[in-house]
Design an enzyme around this catalytic site. Structure first.
Site, PDB file in Angstrom:
ATOM      1  N   HIS A  25      41.111  78.900  43.033  1.00  0.00           N
ATOM      2  CA  HIS A  25      42.312  78.124  43.362  1.00  0.00           C
ATOM      3  C   HIS A  25      43.085  78.736  44.527  1.00  0.00           C
ATOM      4  O   HIS A  25      44.035  78.147  45.019  1.00  0.00           O
ATOM      5  CB  HIS A  25      43.252  78.063  42.163  1.00  0.00           C
ATOM      6  N   TYR A  72      50.222  78.167  42.908  1.00  0.00           N
ATOM      7  CA  TYR A  72      50.608  76.783  43.198  1.00  0.00           C
ATOM      8  C   TYR A  72      51.327  76.175  41.997  1.00  0.00           C
ATOM      9  O   TYR A  72      51.080  76.546  40.850  1.00  0.00           O
ATOM     10  CB  TYR A  72      49.374  75.949  43.528  1.00  0.00           C
ATOM     11  N   PHE A 105      50.277  74.498  36.791  1.00  0.00           N
ATOM     12  CA  PHE A 105      50.789  75.818  37.139  1.00  0.00           C
ATOM     13  C   PHE A 105      49.624  76.713  37.523  1.00  0.00           C
ATOM     14  O   PHE A 105      48.566  76.622  36.941  1.00  0.00           O
ATOM     15  CB  PHE A 105      51.386  76.470  35.880  1.00  0.00           C
ATOM     16  N   GLU A 106      49.843  77.616  38.462  1.00  0.00           N
ATOM     17  CA  GLU A 106      48.914  78.726  38.633  1.00  0.00           C
ATOM     18  C   GLU A 106      49.693  80.021  38.547  1.00  0.00           C
ATOM     19  O   GLU A 106      50.581  80.270  39.364  1.00  0.00           O
ATOM     20  CB  GLU A 106      48.224  78.655  39.993  1.00  0.00           C
ATOM     21  N   VAL A 107      49.352  80.836  37.561  1.00  0.00           N
ATOM     22  CA  VAL A 107      49.951  82.168  37.473  1.00  0.00           C
ATOM     23  C   VAL A 107      49.282  83.054  38.524  1.00  0.00           C
ATOM     24  O   VAL A 107      48.302  82.661  39.153  1.00  0.00           O
ATOM     25  CB  VAL A 107      49.785  82.770  36.058  1.00  0.00           C
TER      26      VAL A 107
END
Ligand SMILES: [Zn+2]
Length: 709
Positions: A61, A470, A556-558
């Protein structure tokens, strides 16, 4: 043991290619560490990136703008693949990053990791900082001749450093060279964002430090010399804060988990809290971790047969009458932190119910479904066998494909599917983005679709991934001509942005992690196309007939880059497998804050009975010459329905439209001597301004008679 990993470049890269010779010929077995590694590449265009993906390259990602209209991406490849990338035209290899060794990985798992003490947890959380001023959400600023539109000009402070992020659209397109100067004299660089051959806007590759006390930026077009000055707006109004007094947190303090550990925990939580929680068993069993093709290094106690995926349902009233929220994680197996976000959130809710007023009221008002691990078979494989496993473990289509065996569950949904010609998934296996033979072919995807069908009260969803930072929503896919799925209305996009302020401010409160404004927005406007992703399926209700939101679905992207003051650079935070004690725990904590944020957004929606109000920038007392451009200000994100012919506005009347991607409202131009302008505003909940009834003609719309001399 510490295994803090760093990107290697230069000499280290030369070493990596020397390793090729020794590692490449070895057959993979249960005892060998995986030979893949993360490789950071720079490419000329997203077309090339997509070509590489179609050729089987596993792209994470973590994709973003590079300097001079290039793109940078983190990919997974083995030494032979790295060699191929090195010789590929248009690809520059920037560095490599090894995953943890098998021993290092095992040491991070629950049962092996040392639980953090309360003192350690407190030490990881920084002291409260001063909050930003809230942003004013200024509308985009346009140059007098219309050539340049400053879409966003955001500033914030993180790690003691003030940052700036700019997005500017030029009517002269991709070849316009923009020069940007802050009012302090600092010059800034922007490059064109071109995707699939389409120019979108100019942006920076990363937020950059601001020197001095800049308050505005001036952008000049190289094409026609036109100029525009835009004030900088504050991004996210929060700072680091303490949890409320007595608030209990820090539950997921002893390492990464498999689905046996996850199930045991949610069963216990439901048993301990029978009044407000229950386990929901999802109907479609997985194929099983022990399906053919696996190396099977998991403990003997971990089941090899198919599993029932479990959700935890939390709410005081669970009869379908309350606004539902679906929070789900780890569709992609290797994204280890994400299930901890789920388990931390569940435990915060249940431990603080009755003592923390916010938690208590959210459990009163909402019906919360938490699925910590959508993909249990893949997770077991990623924890015990191969760190890089992304898909599920279904061997039906490409047996013997190793890590890529299985289907990418975030490409296996109905809306915008690769099978309908959308871009950003593979219709063939093996591939890390294999979409499956047809939409919803996989048990795991069927389970998500089932949950939403069974519970039509679900209006909000959060799909959590790692890594890249993101924060996105629909549309998430486009076709080969870059036609996206139906765009949400301007008001819906504004609602997503306004809600994001709540959610991302919560994330920031834990340890000052700021999701970048340039990484916040519709997937197709900030990143790429992801054909058949689950968020789109939820948003469009399984069928992209129109742009009506069925579920407000975020992704969500952690795992965000962190600003390092010493080196003055953004640094990576451990990719898929951050060291648990000093980074993985922190990511879980800050994004559990974010999950609380979406619950607050859902609660506000559930309780929203307030009508929006609106105000036009013109009125009947004004005297105007020439054409008049009408814009409205609204008290909350709301759609304006209007007429200019004296008729009463209805649901069939035209609405205010968006001025291009990431743009504001397109003004309504009045040219007649006398125009009777009538309108009403409606919010996302359906509350109508002034109780006006557009169907039955009860009540009065807003009205102004505009005369042009
Ligand atoms: Zn993912």
């Amino acid at each position: 043991m510490t295994h803090r990993r760093r990107w290697c470049a230069g000499i280290a890269l030369a070493l990596a290619s020397a390793l090729t010779i020794t590692l490449a010929p070895q057959p993979a077995s249960a005892e060998d560490p995986p030979v893949e590694q993360l490789v950071r590449i720079r490419v000329d265009s997203t077309d090339l990136l997509r070509e590489l993906e179609q050729g089987g390259l596993d792209i994470t990602h973590d994709v973003g703008q590079g300097p001079g209209a290039t793109f940078e991406a983190t990919v997974v490849t083995d030494p032979a693949g790295l060699e191929r990338l090195r010789t590929e035209d248009g690809v520059e290899v920037l560095g490599t990053l090894d995953g943890p060794t098998r021993e290092e990985a095992r040491a991070q798992l629950k049962g092996n990791a040392e639980p953090l003490t309360g003192r350690q947890k407190d030490a990881l959380k920084p002291a409260p900082s001063r909050a930003n001023k809230p942003g004013r959400g200024r509308p985009p600023v346009v140059s007098p001749d219309g050539t340049l539109t400053v879409l966003r000009a955001d500033t914030w402070t993180t790690g003691g450093q003030r940052m700036v992020s700019l997005e500017v659209r030029s009517e002269a397109g991709r070849d316009d060279r923009l020069s940007v100067t802050a009012d302090t004299g600092q010059s800034l660089t922007m490059s064109a964002f071109v995707d699939q051959g389409t120019y979108l806007y100019h942006r920076q590759s990363q937020p950059v430090p601001l020197t001095g006390d800049a308050g505005s930026v001036t952008v000049r077009s190289g094409a026609d010399g036109s100029e525009v000055t835009a004030p900088l707006d504050s991004w996210l109004s929060s700072g680091v804060t303490d949890f409320p007094d007595g608030f209990r947190w820090g539950f997921t303090d002893d390492g990464y988990v498999d689905s046996e550990q996850t199930d045991a925990l949610i069963e216990k939580l439901a048993a301990d809290n029978p009044d407000v929680a229950e386990v929901v068993e999802l109907p479609n069993e997985t194929v099983g971790y022990g399906a053919p093709g696996g190396a099977l290094a998991a403990p003997a106690s971990y089941p090899r047969e198919g599993k029932t995926v479990k959700a935890l349902r939390i709410g005081r009233v669970r009869d379908g009458s309350k606004t539902g929220v679906l929070l789900y994680a780890q569709e992609h197996a290797r994204e280890w932190v994400t299930s901890l976000v789920a388990l931390e959130t569940a435990q915060r809710l249940l431990a603080n119910d009755g003592t923390d007023p916010l938690t208590t009221s959210m459990i009163d008002d909402l019906d919360i479904f938490i699925v910590p691990q959508v993909n249990p078979d893949g997770v077991a494989y990623a924890l015990y066998d191969d760190l890089y496993q992304r898909s599920n473990r279904n061997p039906a289509y490409c047996p013997g494909a190793g890590t890529n065996l299985g289907v990418d569950l975030n490409r296996n949904f109905r809306v915008g599917s690769v099978h309908e010609g959308f871009v950003g998934a593979s219709a063939r296996c093996p591939s890390s983005t294999y979409a499956g033979p047809e939409p919803l072919s996989e048990s795991e995807s069927k389970n998500t679709a089932w949950l939403v069908e069974q519970h039509p009260n679900i209006k909000f969803a959060m799909n959590t991934h790692s890594f890249g930072g993101y924060f996105m929503w629909s549309p998430g896919a486009y076709d080969a001509q870059r036609n996206p799925l139906p765009r949400p209305s301007l008001a819906t996009e504004q609602y997503f942005f306004a809600s994001s302020e709540t959610i991302l401010s919560r994330v920031r409160e834990y340890r000052d992690t700021v999701v970048w404004p340039g990484r916040t927005g519709p997937i197709s406007d900030v990143l790429y196309s992801a054909a058949g992703n689950s968020g789109d399926d939820l948003f469009y209700g399984g069928d992209a007939e129109d742009n009506t939101p069925h579920v407000y679905a975020w992704n969500f992207e952690v795992g965000l880059p962190r600003w390092d003051a010493a080196s003055q650079r953004w640094v990576d935070t451990g990719a898929f497998w951050p060291e648990f004690a000093d980074e993985g725990f922190g990511q879980a904590m800050e994004f559990a804050n974010g999950w609380y944020g979406i619950l607050e957004v859902a609660q506000a929606y559930a309780n929203d009975t307030t009508d929006p109000t609106s105000k036009a920038n013109v009125d009947g007392r004004g005297s105007y010459s020439g054409p008049v451009d009408v814009l409205w200000e609204t008290s909350e994100p709301a759609t304006i329905y209007y007429t200019t012919d004296g008729s009463r506005p209805t649901w069939d009347s035209p609405t205010v439209q968006q001025d291009g991607i990431r743009g504001g409202a397109l003004p309504i131009r009045l040219t007649k001597d006398r125009t009777v302008l009538q309108w009403f505003a409606v919010d996302q909940k359906g509350n109508v301004e002034g109780n006006y009834d557009p169907d039955r003609g009860r009540g009065a719309p807003q009205r102004e008679v505009i005369k042009i001399r």
